[in-house]
Write a protein that holds these residues in place. Structure first.
Motif, short mmCIF file in Angstrom:
data_model
loop_
_atom_site.label_atom_id
_atom_site.label_comp_id
_atom_site.label_asym_id
_atom_site.label_seq_id
_atom_site.Cartn_x
_atom_site.Cartn_y
_atom_site.Cartn_z
N MET A 200 -16.73 7.59 1.25
CA MET A 200 -15.75 6.17 0.80
C MET A 200 -14.08 5.92 1.34
O MET A 200 -13.81 5.02 1.91
CB MET A 200 -14.43 7.11 -0.01
N ALA A 201 -13.31 7.17 2.70
CA ALA A 201 -12.66 6.81 4.00
C ALA A 201 -12.87 5.68 3.97
O ALA A 201 -12.47 4.66 4.61
CB ALA A 201 -12.52 7.72 4.08
N GLY A 202 -14.58 5.25 4.78
CA GLY A 202 -15.29 4.57 5.77
C GLY A 202 -14.46 2.97 5.43
O GLY A 202 -14.39 2.57 5.94
N ARG A 203 -14.90 2.45 3.78
CA ARG A 203 -14.60 1.90 3.07
C ARG A 203 -13.38 1.19 3.21
O ARG A 203 -12.62 0.63 3.00
CB ARG A 203 -15.13 2.00 1.74
N PHE A 204 -12.07 2.41 2.94
CA PHE A 204 -10.70 1.96 2.78
C PHE A 204 -10.26 2.13 4.32
O PHE A 204 -9.99 0.69 4.66
CB PHE A 204 -10.15 3.27 1.98
N ALA A 205 -10.93 2.59 5.64
CA ALA A 205 -10.69 2.11 6.77
C ALA A 205 -11.23 0.30 7.67
O ALA A 205 -10.44 -0.24 8.36
CB ALA A 205 -11.22 3.30 7.79
N GLN A 206 -11.87 -0.01 6.05
CA GLN A 206 -12.12 -1.78 6.47
C GLN A 206 -11.17 -2.45 5.80
O GLN A 206 -12.09 -3.86 5.20
CB GLN A 206 -13.42 -1.64 6.60
N ALA A 207 -10.31 -1.80 4.78
CA ALA A 207 -10.15 -2.78 3.77
C ALA A 207 -8.88 -3.04 3.97
O ALA A 207 -7.89 -2.81 4.85
CB ALA A 207 -9.90 -1.61 2.57
N PRO A 208 -8.36 -4.26 2.85
CA PRO A 208 -6.72 -4.73 3.04
C PRO A 208 -6.06 -3.39 2.87
O PRO A 208 -5.28 -3.34 1.74
CB PRO A 208 -6.84 -5.74 2.43
N THR A 209 -5.31 -2.68 4.41
CA THR A 209 -4.35 -1.94 3.98
C THR A 209 -3.00 -1.89 3.68
O THR A 209 -2.65 -1.20 2.29
CB THR A 209 -4.61 -1.40 5.74
N ARG A 210 -2.76 -3.26 4.24
CA ARG A 210 -1.54 -3.64 3.41
C ARG A 210 -1.33 -4.32 1.61
O ARG A 210 -0.74 -3.77 0.78
CB ARG A 210 -1.01 -5.21 4.08
N GLY A 211 -2.88 -4.18 1.86
CA GLY A 211 -2.69 -4.69 0.47
C GLY A 211 -2.71 -3.01 -0.89
O GLY A 211 -2.56 -3.42 -1.93
N GLY A 213 -1.54 -0.49 0.24
CA GLY A 213 -0.07 -0.22 0.44
C GLY A 213 0.24 -0.82 -0.98
O GLY A 213 1.24 0.20 -1.25
N LEU A 214 0.56 -1.58 -1.13
CA LEU A 214 1.52 -2.48 -1.95
C LEU A 214 0.90 -2.16 -3.66
O LEU A 214 1.32 -2.30 -4.22
CB LEU A 214 1.42 -4.38 -1.36
N THR A 215 -0.52 -1.71 -3.40
CA THR A 215 -1.03 -1.54 -5.01
C THR A 215 -0.57 -0.06 -5.06
O THR A 215 0.23 -0.10 -6.52
CB THR A 215 -2.04 -1.28 -5.27
N LEU A 219 1.93 0.55 -8.36
CA LEU A 219 1.71 1.66 -9.07
C LEU A 219 2.53 3.40 -9.44
O LEU A 219 3.30 3.39 -10.82
CB LEU A 219 0.74 2.46 -9.09
N ASN A 220 3.53 3.12 -8.39
CA ASN A 220 4.28 4.03 -8.04
C ASN A 220 5.56 3.72 -9.03
O ASN A 220 6.52 4.29 -10.11
CB ASN A 220 5.01 3.96 -6.41
N LYS A 221 6.11 2.58 -8.73
CA LYS A 221 7.36 1.54 -9.17
C LYS A 221 7.32 1.61 -11.77
O LYS A 221 7.96 1.32 -11.48
CB LYS A 221 7.85 0.55 -8.42
N ALA A 241 2.27 -10.19 -0.98
CA ALA A 241 0.12 -9.83 -0.72
C ALA A 241 0.14 -10.69 -0.10
O ALA A 241 -0.82 -11.55 0.48
CB ALA A 241 0.00 -9.16 -1.54
N VAL A 242 0.69 -11.75 -0.72
CA VAL A 242 -0.65 -13.34 -0.40
C VAL A 242 -0.52 -13.96 0.80
O VAL A 242 -0.76 -14.93 1.74
CB VAL A 242 0.83 -14.08 -1.79
N ARG A 243 1.19 -13.09 1.85
CA ARG A 243 1.69 -13.85 3.25
C ARG A 243 0.83 -12.77 4.01
O ARG A 243 1.00 -13.02 5.19
CB ARG A 243 3.10 -12.97 3.34
N THR A 244 0.73 -11.66 3.70
CA THR A 244 -0.44 -10.78 4.40
C THR A 244 -1.58 -11.99 5.03
O THR A 244 -2.70 -12.38 4.45
CB THR A 244 -1.21 -9.36 4.03
N ALA A 245 -2.46 -11.79 6.65
CA ALA A 245 -2.81 -11.74 7.46
C ALA A 245 -4.63 -11.30 6.19
O ALA A 245 -5.56 -12.47 6.18
CB ALA A 245 -3.71 -11.29 8.18
N ASP A 246 -4.69 -9.97 5.49
CA ASP A 246 -5.96 -9.84 4.98
C ASP A 246 -6.07 -10.56 3.97
O ASP A 246 -7.04 -11.14 3.64
CB ASP A 246 -6.26 -7.73 4.20
#
Ligand code: LHQ
Length: 265
Positions: A200-211, A213-215, A219-221, A241-246
């Motif tokens: 699971m962690a390996g999958r996250f390490a390849q994922a859109p990290t900014r997306g 983080g913003l998710t 959820l927090n807010k 989010a729409v401005r991120t490279a990912d």
């Protein structure tokens, strides 16, 4: 790439985009001392600063995840000692740092999680537990009310009536019940815990990290917003989010019918 940062009561290891924080006082079931809480906070700050870290795993050495506050530290407290200040300086900062860390955090719950140790597990974004794990609110066992965010997280995860029952009785919840309650995402045999979390962690390490983080930020807010406020907040965050490279890479890869290569930016 692997590197390690030296601490006394935790292990901190970074490999392939995943930081693993191991609570390392196995003979005390990883009960939390003031020094350990400081080290945990420092490790989380490193995770926030380092762009190469794209997922964080928290686990315990030995047979426990964490038995909560080390009660030996509290044997000789005087009337002048403020538990409130102890919480404000230590656990409160730690729990907020975890929630505000805009990277996925997985609690790899290898054994018992009690008191502030439960608070730590609940502040993670996901909990993957061994079938040998258990969950104990513990506060009432020593005549205390919940702290370390346990009141806040527990009632949101399992509802107020069940949260009250677990807080007021302090009974031990085993892994299968924790799964049924929604306290954990997944339960696996103890021998498969490391590999399940690593996948699971390996999958996250390849994922859109900014997306991701913003998710987490949304959820927090939105937890304390009306629907109308939440819709507006989502619209503001999507503009970021729409401005991120990912995001660009995700759309491009879809059009070109190839797997995306997310860089976390
Ligand atoms: C421990 C501990 C521990 C020290 C096991 N400390 N040694 C915030 C602010 C201010 C004040 C207080 O608290 C807080 C937040 C909190 O976290 S409050 C809640 C504090 N935690 C507890 O009350 C839990 C106490 N521990 C237990 O109830 C049990 O140990 C659990 C249910 C966690 C595990 O039970 P067992 O699997 O049967 O293990 P054990 O009890 O045999 O513990 C193994 C060893 O670890 C043992 O030492 P020993 O020398 O006898 O082998 C324990 O004394 C030690 N240990 N928890 N919190």
């Amino acid at each position: 790439m692997t590197n390690q940062q030296a601490f006394e009561s935790i292990l901190f290891d970074v490999a392939d985009g995943v930081a693993t924080i191991t609570l390392n006082r196995p003979e005390r079931l990883n009960a939390l001392t003031t020094g350990m809480t400081k080290e945990l906070l420092a490790a989380i700050k490193t995770c926030a600063r380092d762009d190469a870290i794209r997922c964080v795993v928290i686990t315990g050495a030995g047979r426990g995840f964490s038995a909560g506050q080390d009660l030996a530290e509290f044997e000789q407290v005087t009337d002048k000692f403020s538990v409130g200040d102890h919480l404000r300086r230590g656990y409160n900062r730690l729990i907020l740092a975890l929630r505000e860390l805009e990277k996925p955090v997985i609690a790899q719950v290898n054994g018992v999680a009690a008191g502030a140790g439960l608070g730590l597990a609940l502040a993670a974004d996901m909990r993957i537990a061994s079938d040998k794990a258990s969950f104990v609110t513990a506060f009432i066992g020593i005549g205390l009310a919940p702290d370390s965010g346990v009141s806040w997280h527990l009632q949101r995860l399992i509802g107020p009536a069940r949260a009250f029952e677990l807080l007021a009785t302090g009974r031990k919840v085993r892994a299968d019940e924790a799964l049924a309650l929604g306290l954990v995402n997944q339960v696996v045999p103890a021998a498969a815990l490391g590999e399940t979390v690593a996948a699971m962690a390996g999958r996250f390490a390849q994922a859109p990290t900014r997306g991701i983080g913003l998710t987490k930020r949304v959820l927090n807010k939105t937890a304390a917003m009306t629907l109308a406020e939440a819709l507006e907040y989502e619209a503001q965050i999507q503009d970021i989010a729409v401005r991120t490279a990912d995001h660009k890479e995700g759309v491009q890869a879809f059009i070109e019918k190839r797997p995306p290569q997310f860089v976390g930016k």
